[in-house]
Write a protein that holds these residues in place. Structure first.
Motif, PDB file in Angstrom:
ATOM      1  N   ASP A  59      -7.097   5.835  -4.247  1.00  0.00           N
ATOM      2  CA  ASP A  59      -7.740   4.646  -4.805  1.00  0.00           C
ATOM      3  C   ASP A  59      -6.696   3.538  -4.918  1.00  0.00           C
ATOM      4  O   ASP A  59      -6.203   3.231  -5.999  1.00  0.00           O
ATOM      5  N   TRP A  60      -6.372   2.921  -3.786  1.00  0.00           N
ATOM      6  CA  TRP A  60      -5.369   1.864  -3.788  1.00  0.00           C
ATOM      7  C   TRP A  60      -5.858   0.623  -4.529  1.00  0.00           C
ATOM      8  O   TRP A  60      -5.070  -0.156  -5.021  1.00  0.00           O
ATOM      9  N   GLU A  61      -7.166   0.449  -4.615  1.00  0.00           N
ATOM     10  CA  GLU A  61      -7.709  -0.681  -5.356  1.00  0.00           C
ATOM     11  C   GLU A  61      -7.381  -0.555  -6.846  1.00  0.00           C
ATOM     12  O   GLU A  61      -7.028  -1.531  -7.511  1.00  0.00           O
ATOM     13  N   LEU A 120       1.436  -1.053   2.705  1.00  0.00           N
ATOM     14  CA  LEU A 120       2.752  -1.659   2.502  1.00  0.00           C
ATOM     15  C   LEU A 120       2.619  -2.677   1.384  1.00  0.00           C
ATOM     16  O   LEU A 120       1.882  -3.656   1.514  1.00  0.00           O
ATOM     17  N   ASN A 121       3.309  -2.433   0.288  1.00  0.00           N
ATOM     18  CA  ASN A 121       3.265  -3.309  -0.886  1.00  0.00           C
ATOM     19  C   ASN A 121       4.622  -3.972  -1.050  1.00  0.00           C
ATOM     20  O   ASN A 121       5.656  -3.290  -1.055  1.00  0.00           O
ATOM     21  N   PHE A 122       4.630  -5.310  -1.179  1.00  0.00           N
ATOM     22  CA  PHE A 122       5.893  -6.047  -1.238  1.00  0.00           C
ATOM     23  C   PHE A 122       5.878  -6.985  -2.443  1.00  0.00           C
ATOM     24  O   PHE A 122       4.958  -7.794  -2.600  1.00  0.00           O
ATOM     25  N   GLY A 132      -0.570  -5.090   2.265  1.00  0.00           N
ATOM     26  CA  GLY A 132      -1.463  -4.908   3.392  1.00  0.00           C
ATOM     27  C   GLY A 132      -1.879  -3.451   3.472  1.00  0.00           C
ATOM     28  O   GLY A 132      -1.056  -2.541   3.272  1.00  0.00           O
ATOM     29  N   ASN A 133      -3.177  -3.198   3.749  1.00  0.00           N
ATOM     30  CA  ASN A 133      -3.720  -1.844   3.713  1.00  0.00           C
ATOM     31  C   ASN A 133      -4.574  -1.559   4.952  1.00  0.00           C
ATOM     32  O   ASN A 133      -5.223  -2.461   5.488  1.00  0.00           O
ATOM     33  N   TYR A 134      -4.575  -0.285   5.359  1.00  0.00           N
ATOM     34  CA  TYR A 134      -5.446   0.165   6.454  1.00  0.00           C
ATOM     35  C   TYR A 134      -5.982   1.548   6.093  1.00  0.00           C
ATOM     36  O   TYR A 134      -5.242   2.416   5.638  1.00  0.00           O
ATOM     37  N   GLN A 149     -13.564   1.731   9.577  1.00  0.00           N
ATOM     38  CA  GLN A 149     -12.188   1.420   9.263  1.00  0.00           C
ATOM     39  C   GLN A 149     -12.146   0.092   8.506  1.00  0.00           C
ATOM     40  O   GLN A 149     -12.988  -0.777   8.710  1.00  0.00           O
ATOM     41  N   TRP A 150     -11.191   0.003   7.610  1.00  0.00           N
ATOM     42  CA  TRP A 150     -11.053  -1.171   6.766  1.00  0.00           C
ATOM     43  C   TRP A 150      -9.628  -1.678   6.831  1.00  0.00           C
ATOM     44  O   TRP A 150      -8.670  -0.906   6.801  1.00  0.00           O
ATOM     45  N   TYR A 151      -9.508  -2.998   6.911  1.00  0.00           N
ATOM     46  CA  TYR A 151      -8.234  -3.684   6.758  1.00  0.00           C
ATOM     47  C   TYR A 151      -8.369  -4.582   5.529  1.00  0.00           C
ATOM     48  O   TYR A 151      -9.384  -5.265   5.385  1.00  0.00           O
TER      49      TYR A 151
END
Length: 199
Positions: A59-61, A120-122, A132-134, A149-151
């Motif tokens: 759950d990256w959100e 990738l979290n910056f 940015g997420n995939y 697929q989601w970007y």
């Protein structure tokens, strides 16, 4: 009800598991079903890389604090459960995550779904963060579960310690057995004001 189990094997290996009463029939176990909701092992591989193997939540959100855990209506990309492996590596200004496995979020009675993803979290500075997420789901039977697929990109800008702006934008590419290009985009914008800001 939930029961947690943890075990630190040594400095490099730890084990976590969570047993729960489902409380409903969603898992195909009736109203009093019991299931292992999560179970995994974390292994430090060196070079600051940690590998997680087992059944884990994704759950990256929520990790980006884009919704509160008690507010399911705020989810754009619903959290799910992955049976597989995940690699994470922090670096000076952020962190990188990569995973692959089987998506267990559809429950019992549907098709097998392979899942892959990366994040990738910056942190540019103390005020601004961008990620940015995939995420890809590849179903064995598209008639039961669609390939998708989601970007997406998510960000946080902190005006001060008590007030911040958060947002995300999602691009979806979805295919079913009867439709190709069933695509949609979505965005979310949040002004997060902590109680201390109102004092």
């Amino acid at each position: 009800a939930r029961i947690w189990f943890t075990r630190v094997v040594n400095d490099d290996v730890s084990i976590y598991a969570r047993l729960r009463n489902t409380g409903n029939s969603n898992a195909g176990m009736g109203n009093n079903g019991v299931m292992w909701q999560y179970f995994w092992a974390d292994v430090k591989l060196g070079w600051d890389v940690t590998m997680r193997m087992g059944k884990m939540g994704l759950d990256w959100e929520a990790d980006a604090k884009l919704y509160h855990g008690s507010e399911n209506d705020g989810i754009v990309l619903a959290d799910t459960t992955i049976n597989g492996v995940r690699f994470t590596r922090p670096f000076g200004m952020g962190d990188f995550t990569l995973f692959a496995g089987m998506d267990d979020g559809d429950g019992v009675g549907t098709t097998d779904v392979k899942a892959y993803g990366a994040r990738l979290n910056f942190n540019f500075n103390e005020q601004f963060r961008l990620a940015g997420n995939y995420y890809k789901r590849d179903a064995e039977n598209e008639a039961l579960t669609a390939d998708a697929q989601w970007y997406w990109a998510d960000m946080t800008f902190a005006f001060n310690p008590n007030i911040s702006f958060k947002g995300m934008y999602v691009w979806q590419d979805r295919e079913t057995a009867t439709a190709i290009g069933d695509d949609a985009n979505a965005f979310k914008a949040i002004l997060d004001v902590k109680q201390d800001a109102l004092k």
